[in-house]
Design a protein around this motif. Structure first.
Motif, PDB file in Angstrom:
ATOM      1  N   ALA A  40     -43.924   4.173  13.804  1.00 11.25           N
ATOM      2  CA  ALA A  40     -45.230   4.168  14.474  1.00 11.25           C
ATOM      3  C   ALA A  40     -45.211   5.045  15.722  1.00 11.25           C
ATOM      4  O   ALA A  40     -46.173   5.764  16.007  1.00 11.25           O
TER       5      ALA A  40
ATOM      6  N   HIS B 262     -50.704   3.160   8.402  1.00 14.93           N
ATOM      7  CA  HIS B 262     -49.750   2.052   8.350  1.00 14.93           C
ATOM      8  C   HIS B 262     -48.340   2.458   8.742  1.00 14.93           C
ATOM      9  O   HIS B 262     -47.351   1.911   8.234  1.00 14.93           O
TER      10      HIS B 262
ATOM     11  N   ARG C 199     -46.019  -0.262   9.635  1.00 12.06           N
ATOM     12  CA  ARG C 199     -45.657  -1.198   8.564  1.00 12.06           C
ATOM     13  C   ARG C 199     -45.139  -0.417   7.369  1.00 12.06           C
ATOM     14  O   ARG C 199     -45.389  -0.766   6.231  1.00 12.06           O
TER      15      ARG C 199
ATOM     16  N   PRO D 137     -48.037  -8.404  13.502  1.00 12.85           N
ATOM     17  CA  PRO D 137     -49.423  -8.871  13.561  1.00 12.85           C
ATOM     18  C   PRO D 137     -49.985  -9.120  12.163  1.00 12.85           C
ATOM     19  O   PRO D 137     -49.882  -8.278  11.272  1.00 12.85           O
TER      20      PRO D 137
ATOM     21  N   ILE E  12     -53.077  -9.533  10.673  1.00 16.23           N
ATOM     22  CA  ILE E  12     -54.157  -8.774  10.040  1.00 16.23           C
ATOM     23  C   ILE E  12     -53.671  -7.381   9.619  1.00 16.23           C
ATOM     24  O   ILE E  12     -53.997  -6.897   8.531  1.00 16.23           O
ATOM     25  N   GLU E  13     -52.870  -6.730  10.454  1.00 15.76           N
ATOM     26  CA  GLU E  13     -52.331  -5.417  10.090  1.00 15.76           C
ATOM     27  C   GLU E  13     -51.446  -5.524   8.847  1.00 15.76           C
ATOM     28  O   GLU E  13     -51.479  -4.653   7.967  1.00 15.76           O
ATOM     29  N   SER E  14     -50.670  -6.591   8.764  1.00 16.76           N
ATOM     30  CA  SER E  14     -49.817  -6.777   7.592  1.00 16.76           C
ATOM     31  C   SER E  14     -50.651  -7.007   6.340  1.00 16.76           C
ATOM     32  O   SER E  14     -50.324  -6.507   5.261  1.00 16.76           O
TER      33      SER E  14
ATOM     34  N   GLN F 237     -53.703  -5.885   5.754  1.00 14.61           N
ATOM     35  CA  GLN F 237     -54.335  -4.634   5.358  1.00 14.61           C
ATOM     36  C   GLN F 237     -53.337  -3.722   4.630  1.00 14.61           C
ATOM     37  O   GLN F 237     -53.670  -3.113   3.606  1.00 14.61           O
ATOM     38  N   THR F 238     -52.130  -3.622   5.143  1.00 14.79           N
ATOM     39  CA  THR F 238     -51.109  -2.817   4.480  1.00 14.79           C
ATOM     40  C   THR F 238     -50.826  -3.354   3.081  1.00 14.79           C
ATOM     41  O   THR F 238     -50.728  -2.593   2.107  1.00 14.79           O
TER      42      THR F 238
ATOM     43  N   ILE G 174     -59.808  -9.575   6.646  1.00  8.92           N
ATOM     44  CA  ILE G 174     -59.939  -8.276   7.307  1.00  8.92           C
ATOM     45  C   ILE G 174     -61.369  -8.071   7.794  1.00  8.92           C
ATOM     46  O   ILE G 174     -61.598  -7.611   8.920  1.00  8.92           O
TER      47      ILE G 174
ATOM     48  N   THR H 223     -62.567  -7.651  11.653  1.00  6.59           N
ATOM     49  CA  THR H 223     -63.154  -6.363  12.025  1.00  6.59           C
ATOM     50  C   THR H 223     -64.574  -6.491  12.548  1.00  6.59           C
ATOM     51  O   THR H 223     -64.959  -5.824  13.512  1.00  6.59           O
TER      52      THR H 223
END
Length: 417
Positions: A60, A68, A71, A357, A359-361, A363-364, A385, A389
């Motif tokens: 990152a 992503h 992740r 986190p 939510i990020e996980s 989405q990935t 999500i 958002t």
């Protein structure tokens, strides 16, 4: 579109592990569009789809514009098909309509680790490693490579088997923890958990200050507790654990299994993200119970197998990493200790902990596994999500996710002797 693809293992100078003929391959991949497939094989073998979405803060930082990138870690187990010596692997990644393939030369040391038993009936015939109940183990639909998840109907403990021998896990820790940690093994600072743990000791303890940390790692918690007036001792299997704390401040660090430690007693014992590594969790817990002074406190922190993150992400959940993590606990399995081990529960809750986190996980995971998910899981991921958002205030999905017994990816249990 350029796809960035890098292999962590195997690579020169870094040992790679083979578990009963399954070679472990790790690395990262990222591109402008989300990665939708990563596959690995030995030449002329079948492609093995990798698990994707492991935290990679280094990627990152280096590639903040890639989808992503934080992740972007992946992990695959590749069957060697009876080959005694593999010299080359093929890896490919797909993003959008683009793909990238690389040949990987296997020049590093391959450490062969035998697993006890193998997938199926012998595993299920064993008593539960946590509650010791015979006949209560059931197969689940989760697994990765040679590892199958089995759960106990009595105590809700789950484990990924078959297990390597405890002696083989020692060399795993030596490689993973702490020589190759981002901060290295020589750390001398206070853990962010210092005040959190000290508060439990003060609230429920017997007033004593003698503390043992089981699985002390780099020693940051011990350092912080020592600064707060506690008399601290550490234990770990890795020979490089907490060596700076020992050298600079003279803190005793025992680098051997619990069964070989001196027969001392402590007022407080803490173990953070350690019990899930143990192939003998019941025996380890009983050892800790038996080495508390009267009125002493045991604080235990471990990943929450019944969290929403674990449920939705499945084998992509960052803390599902057999055989490094072999045991998987829930609030119910820890509550079982009150009767089984004669320990009084003072506190049992969950928190987000230091996991990636949520939510990020999600989405990935949705971008990588979307077409392969069941409709129910996909809809739940999409709802979470959208909720995160679009809502000015937490909507129903995030409110449910915040329930202490459900979302927190880490269980915190405090017991009194």
């Amino acid at each position: 579109m350029q796809i960035h693809l890098a292999i962590d293992r195997p690579r020169p100078g870094v040992p790679v592990r083979s578990y009963s003929g399954w070679l472990e391959v790790t690395g990262w991949a990222a591109a402008a569009q989300p990665i939708s497939a990563i596959e690995v094989r030995v030449p002329d073998g079948a492609w093995q789809r990798a698990i994707y979405g492991q935290p990679r803060p280094d990627v990152a930082k280096a590639h903040p514009r890639l989808a992503h990138s934080g992740r972007s870690g992946f992990r695959a187990f590749v069957p060697l098909g009876g080959q005694a010596d593999v010299r080359r692997l093929e890896v490919r990644a797909v993003a959008g309509t683009s793909s990238k393939e690389v040949d990987v030369a296997v020049t590093s040391e391959v450490r062969r680790i035998d697993l006890a038993g193998y997938r199926g009936k012998p595993l299920l015939e064993e008593p539960c490693p946590w509650c010791n109940n015979a006949g209560a183990l059931r197969r689940t639909d989760q697994g990765h490579g040679p590892f199958l998840v089995v759960g106990c109907e009595t105590c809700d403990f789950s484990f990924a088997g078959p297990w390597p021998a405890a002696a083989d896990l020692v060399q795993v820790y030596e490689i993973e923890y702490w020589a190759n940690a981002p901060s290295g093994p020589d750390v001398l600072c206070a853990s962010a958990d210092t005040e959190f743990i000290a508060a439990w000791f003060t609230k429920f303890g017997n007033g004593g200050k003698r503390v043992l940390e089981v699985g002390c790692g780099q020693g940051t918690l011990l350092y912080g507790l020592r600064q707060g007036g506690f008399e601290v001792t550490g234990q770990d299997l890795a020979q490089n654990a907490a060596r700076t704390l020992e050298r600079v401040h003279g803190v005793p660090i025992w680098r051997q299994p619990l069964s070989l430690l001196p027969d001392h007693r402590w007022d407080c014992i803490v173990t953070r993200h350690v019990i899930e590594h143990s192939v003998t969790p019941r025996a380890d817990l009983r050892w800790m119970r038996d080495h508390l002074n009267p009125g002493g406190v045991l604080a235990l922190l471990t990943p929450n197998w019944r969290s929403l993150a674990a449920e939705l992400l499945g084998t992509s959940w960052e803390w599902f990493v057999p055989p490094v993590h072999v045991g998987y606990f829930s609030a119910r399995s820890l509550a079982f200790l009150q009767e089984a081990a004669g320990l009084e529960i003072c506190a049992l809750t969950t928190r987000e902990g230091d996991g990636a986190p949520f939510i990020e996980s999600v989405q990935t995971h949705l971008d990588y596994e979307g077409p392969r998910l069941t409709e129910s899981v996909r809809r739940r991921c999409e709802a979470l999500i959208a909720d995160a958002t679009n809502a000015a205030t937490p909507g129903p999905w995030l409110r449910a996710a915040a329930a202490p017994d459900y979302l927190g990816q880490e269980i915190v249990a405090v017991f009194k002797a």
